[in-house]
Motif scaffolding. Structure first.
Motif, PDB file in Angstrom:
ATOM      1  N   TYR A 177     -90.190  87.036 -32.401  1.00  0.00           N
ATOM      2  CA  TYR A 177     -89.578  87.773 -33.524  1.00  0.00           C
ATOM      3  C   TYR A 177     -87.942  87.030 -34.887  1.00  0.00           C
ATOM      4  N   ALA A 178     -87.988  86.415 -36.371  1.00  0.00           N
ATOM      5  CA  ALA A 178     -86.870  86.233 -36.544  1.00  0.00           C
ATOM      6  C   ALA A 178     -85.885  87.416 -36.924  1.00  0.00           C
ATOM      7  N   SER A 179     -85.035  87.158 -35.833  1.00  0.00           N
ATOM      8  CA  SER A 179     -83.688  88.475 -36.082  1.00  0.00           C
ATOM      9  C   SER A 179     -83.085  88.290 -36.866  1.00  0.00           C
ATOM     10  N   PRO A 180     -82.085  89.715 -37.922  1.00  0.00           N
ATOM     11  CA  PRO A 180     -82.616  89.958 -37.625  1.00  0.00           C
ATOM     12  C   PRO A 180     -84.282  90.496 -38.930  1.00  0.00           C
ATOM     13  N   THR A 181     -85.127  92.487 -37.424  1.00  0.00           N
ATOM     14  CA  THR A 181     -86.291  91.988 -38.216  1.00  0.00           C
ATOM     15  C   THR A 181     -86.410  93.713 -38.471  1.00  0.00           C
ATOM     16  N   ASP A 182     -87.270  94.345 -38.421  1.00  0.00           N
ATOM     17  CA  ASP A 182     -87.610  95.122 -39.051  1.00  0.00           C
ATOM     18  C   ASP A 182     -88.298  95.753 -37.830  1.00  0.00           C
ATOM     19  N   LEU A 183     -87.996  95.585 -37.007  1.00  0.00           N
ATOM     20  CA  LEU A 183     -88.949  96.086 -35.922  1.00  0.00           C
ATOM     21  C   LEU A 183     -87.716  97.004 -35.284  1.00  0.00           C
ATOM     22  N   THR A 184     -86.470  97.008 -35.792  1.00  0.00           N
ATOM     23  CA  THR A 184     -85.526  97.559 -35.054  1.00  0.00           C
ATOM     24  C   THR A 184     -84.954  98.528 -35.931  1.00  0.00           C
ATOM     25  N   GLU A 185     -84.419  99.743 -35.617  1.00  0.00           N
ATOM     26  CA  GLU A 185     -83.547 100.127 -36.507  1.00  0.00           C
ATOM     27  C   GLU A 185     -82.111  99.580 -37.115  1.00  0.00           C
ATOM     28  N   PHE A 186     -81.753  98.427 -35.593  1.00  0.00           N
ATOM     29  CA  PHE A 186     -80.500  98.167 -36.275  1.00  0.00           C
ATOM     30  C   PHE A 186     -80.455  96.813 -37.434  1.00  0.00           C
ATOM     31  N   GLY A 187     -82.179  96.205 -37.171  1.00  0.00           N
ATOM     32  CA  GLY A 187     -82.923  95.155 -37.698  1.00  0.00           C
ATOM     33  C   GLY A 187     -82.617  95.879 -39.101  1.00  0.00           C
ATOM     34  N   ARG A 188     -83.622  96.395 -39.367  1.00  0.00           N
ATOM     35  CA  ARG A 188     -83.066  97.120 -40.489  1.00  0.00           C
ATOM     36  C   ARG A 188     -82.029  97.316 -41.521  1.00  0.00           C
ATOM     37  N   LYS A 189     -81.375  98.118 -40.341  1.00  0.00           N
ATOM     38  CA  LYS A 189     -79.994  98.134 -41.130  1.00  0.00           C
ATOM     39  C   LYS A 189     -79.367  96.907 -41.764  1.00  0.00           C
ATOM     40  N   ILE A 190     -79.354  96.072 -41.111  1.00  0.00           N
ATOM     41  CA  ILE A 190     -78.869  94.673 -41.674  1.00  0.00           C
ATOM     42  C   ILE A 190     -79.304  94.044 -42.658  1.00  0.00           C
ATOM     43  N   LEU A 191     -81.060  94.236 -42.383  1.00  0.00           N
ATOM     44  CA  LEU A 191     -81.272  93.672 -43.653  1.00  0.00           C
ATOM     45  C   LEU A 191     -81.350  93.990 -45.047  1.00  0.00           C
ATOM     46  N   LYS A 192     -81.686  95.334 -44.373  1.00  0.00           N
ATOM     47  CA  LYS A 192     -81.055  96.510 -46.075  1.00  0.00           C
ATOM     48  C   LYS A 192     -78.987  95.443 -46.742  1.00  0.00           C
ATOM     49  N   GLU A 193     -78.645  95.643 -45.369  1.00  0.00           N
ATOM     50  CA  GLU A 193     -76.922  95.027 -46.136  1.00  0.00           C
ATOM     51  C   GLU A 193     -77.296  93.475 -46.947  1.00  0.00           C
ATOM     52  N   ASN A 194     -77.990  93.023 -45.951  1.00  0.00           N
ATOM     53  CA  ASN A 194     -78.899  91.425 -46.643  1.00  0.00           C
ATOM     54  C   ASN A 194     -79.873  91.225 -45.997  1.00  0.00           C
ATOM     55  N   PRO A 195     -80.929  91.115 -47.266  1.00  0.00           N
ATOM     56  CA  PRO A 195     -82.389  90.773 -46.825  1.00  0.00           C
ATOM     57  C   PRO A 195     -82.587  89.513 -46.888  1.00  0.00           C
ATOM     58  N   ASN A 196     -81.471  88.308 -46.462  1.00  0.00           N
ATOM     59  CA  ASN A 196     -81.231  86.890 -46.031  1.00  0.00           C
ATOM     60  C   ASN A 196     -80.344  86.524 -45.422  1.00  0.00           C
ATOM     61  N   HIS A 197     -80.335  87.527 -44.306  1.00  0.00           N
ATOM     62  CA  HIS A 197     -79.009  87.193 -42.927  1.00  0.00           C
ATOM     63  C   HIS A 197     -79.457  86.158 -42.699  1.00  0.00           C
ATOM     64  N   PRO A 198     -78.313  85.046 -42.249  1.00  0.00           N
ATOM     65  CA  PRO A 198     -78.986  83.885 -41.298  1.00  0.00           C
ATOM     66  C   PRO A 198     -79.451  85.413 -40.263  1.00  0.00           C
ATOM     67  N   GLY A 199     -78.772  85.872 -39.683  1.00  0.00           N
ATOM     68  CA  GLY A 199     -78.518  86.057 -37.957  1.00  0.00           C
ATOM     69  C   GLY A 199     -77.048  85.729 -37.043  1.00  0.00           C
ATOM     70  N   SER A 200     -77.442  86.286 -36.434  1.00  0.00           N
ATOM     71  CA  SER A 200     -77.084  85.864 -35.203  1.00  0.00           C
ATOM     72  C   SER A 200     -77.176  86.136 -33.955  1.00  0.00           C
ATOM     73  N   LEU A 201     -76.290  86.174 -32.695  1.00  0.00           N
ATOM     74  CA  LEU A 201     -76.709  86.243 -30.783  1.00  0.00           C
ATOM     75  C   LEU A 201     -76.974  87.454 -31.209  1.00  0.00           C
TER      76      LEU A 201
END
Length: 422
Positions: A177-201
């Motif tokens: 899965y491409a992270s951040p995802t909508d599979l986790t509460e933390f991922g959903r939080k990041i995507l809500k702040e920035n739907p185009n977030h590039p992600g980080s390790l």
């Protein structure tokens, strides 16, 4: 035919040989839950035990040595003769070629034992994150070796840059899965702040841990923690034996650093055996943790689910730029390596994209191997040290870890070429 007798029987742990005690992991003040206790629910039991051991040598299970033989250990130690000639240097240059493994990098060295310990515990599903895809590929293969299911959260920018890594992981049986995802509460939080977030390790790590906890799976860790550097010491243990067989004493040892596992795995056995005069850790100038990071307690993951560790860090919330070398896009440095740098036992370098691109091209033309962009950072330092030996008219033996091949990084090399050679 691989001679299993050539595979080391022990991993080396540098903890008892550090110049001063390693600051212990700890829970944050006024924590609502203990991160250290949480590790018991995250990691396989034997992995956790090895994370906190102070034994100098840990016996490698025979089943793990069997798998090491299957994936081609010991990996070759090769002389870069044509590179020496190209540079017209009196230095001898050797490299340990971890790209010779089926997954194309050193990461399989810890994925196999972690998957083995999980399977021995009766675990059926493992979860992890991956930056450039090398670690995720290793986990997918190692899991399949022990009939385990695997889920991998891949940093979104690398997921998009390197689609073939996703293909390989899926062919091995992993779900990616491409992270951040909508599979986790933390991922959903990041995507809500920035739907185009590039992600980080750090974000992908937090997602993997949350996902493992929610499903009672186990998390496999790819770098930074002591247990990973312990397993990766197979590289340095092999290299010492191979150099001894050649009658060579190394002067300079070099490796690139994302979190620190390939550098530590390669150099720590040499440091412990007091072999070598100079150890050089190399990072990306675009992720300037060596030059601007602080040595302080910080979280290894962005959500702060893991215990605080003292390390050189740019901060858990640091979002690295989407550079060409996804494996170096990490905010921190392994605690043991951080301490060795602070004690000036290990030196560091940071190089820019243009510099490592030229170094990679030289290596390709002289040795015929396409290095991973991460490994090209080490090659740049090797070239600099070889040219320094030429200027100073000194015969030195330079050994570096070529941590992975770049045959799945050609898209990145093409984008670098368009920028650099325009």
């Amino acid at each position: 035919m691989v001679n299993k007798d050539l595979i080391p029987k022990y991993w080396y742990n540098i903890i008892p040989d550090l110049p001063k005690p390693l600051p212990p992991p700890r829970d944050p003040p006024d924590a609502e839950f203990s991160r250290i206790e949480l590790l018991k629910k995250i990691l396989p039991r034997e992995v956790l035990r090895q994370q906190f051991t102070i034994e100098r040598f840990i016996k490698i299970p025979e089943e793990v040595r069997d798998r090491y033989a299957i994936i081609g250990r010991p990996t070759p130690l090769m002389r870069a003769k044509r590179l020496e000639e190209y540079l017209d240097t009196p230095a001898k240059i050797y490299f340990k070629f971890e790209g010779a493994t089926p997954t194309g990098s050193h990461k399989i060295n810890t994925a196999i034992p972690q998957a083995y310990f999980a399977a021995e515990e009766g675990i059926s599903h493992v979860v992890t994150e991956t930056g450039a895809g090398q670690w995720g590929t290793a986990v997918a293969l190692a899991a399949s070796m022990y009939d385990l299911s695997s889920t991998i959260f891949m940093v979104r920018v690398s997921y998009e840059q390197k689609p073939m890594r996703k293909t390989i992981m899926e062919l091995y049986g992993g779900k990616v899965y491409a992270s951040p995802t909508d599979l986790t509460e933390f991922g959903r939080k990041i995507l809500k702040e920035n739907p185009n977030h590039p992600g980080s390790l750090g974000i992908a790590m937090s997602e993997a841990i949350e996902f493992a906890l929610n499903h009672n799976f186990r998390y496999l860790v790819g770098s930074v923690l002591d247990v990973v550097l312990l397993h990766q010491s197979i590289i340095g243990m092999e290299a010492i034996a191979q150099l001894d067989e050649l009658g060579e004493e190394p002067d300079i040892l070099i490796g690139c650093v994302g979190g620190g596992s390939n550098f530590g795995g390669f150099t720590y056995p040499f440091i412990g055996a007091k072999k070598g005069k100079k150890y050089i850790a190399v990072g990306a100038a675009e992720i300037p943790k060596f030059s601007t990071g602080k040595y302080e307690y910080d979280y290894p993951d962005t959500a702060g689910l893991l215990p605080l560790v003292k390390m050189i860090t740019l901060g858990k919330d640091y979002v690295p730029p989407p550079i060409y070398a996804g494996g170096l896009r990490y905010h921190g440095v392994a605690p043991t390596l951080s301490l060795l740098i602070k004690e000036k036992i290990v030196e560091w370098r940071e190089y820019k994209e243009e510099e490592i691109y030229e170094a990679a091209k030289i290596f390709m033309k002289t040795q015929g191997i396409v290095p991973a962009p991460e490994s090209a950072h080490a090659i740049k330092a090797v070239i600099d040290e070889a040219l320094k030996a030429k200027t100073e008219k000194e015969r030195r033996v330079i050994v570096f870890n070529l941590s992975g091949h770049g045959l799945l990084d050609l898209g990145n090399y093409e984008s670098i070429r368009r920028r650099v050679e325009k």
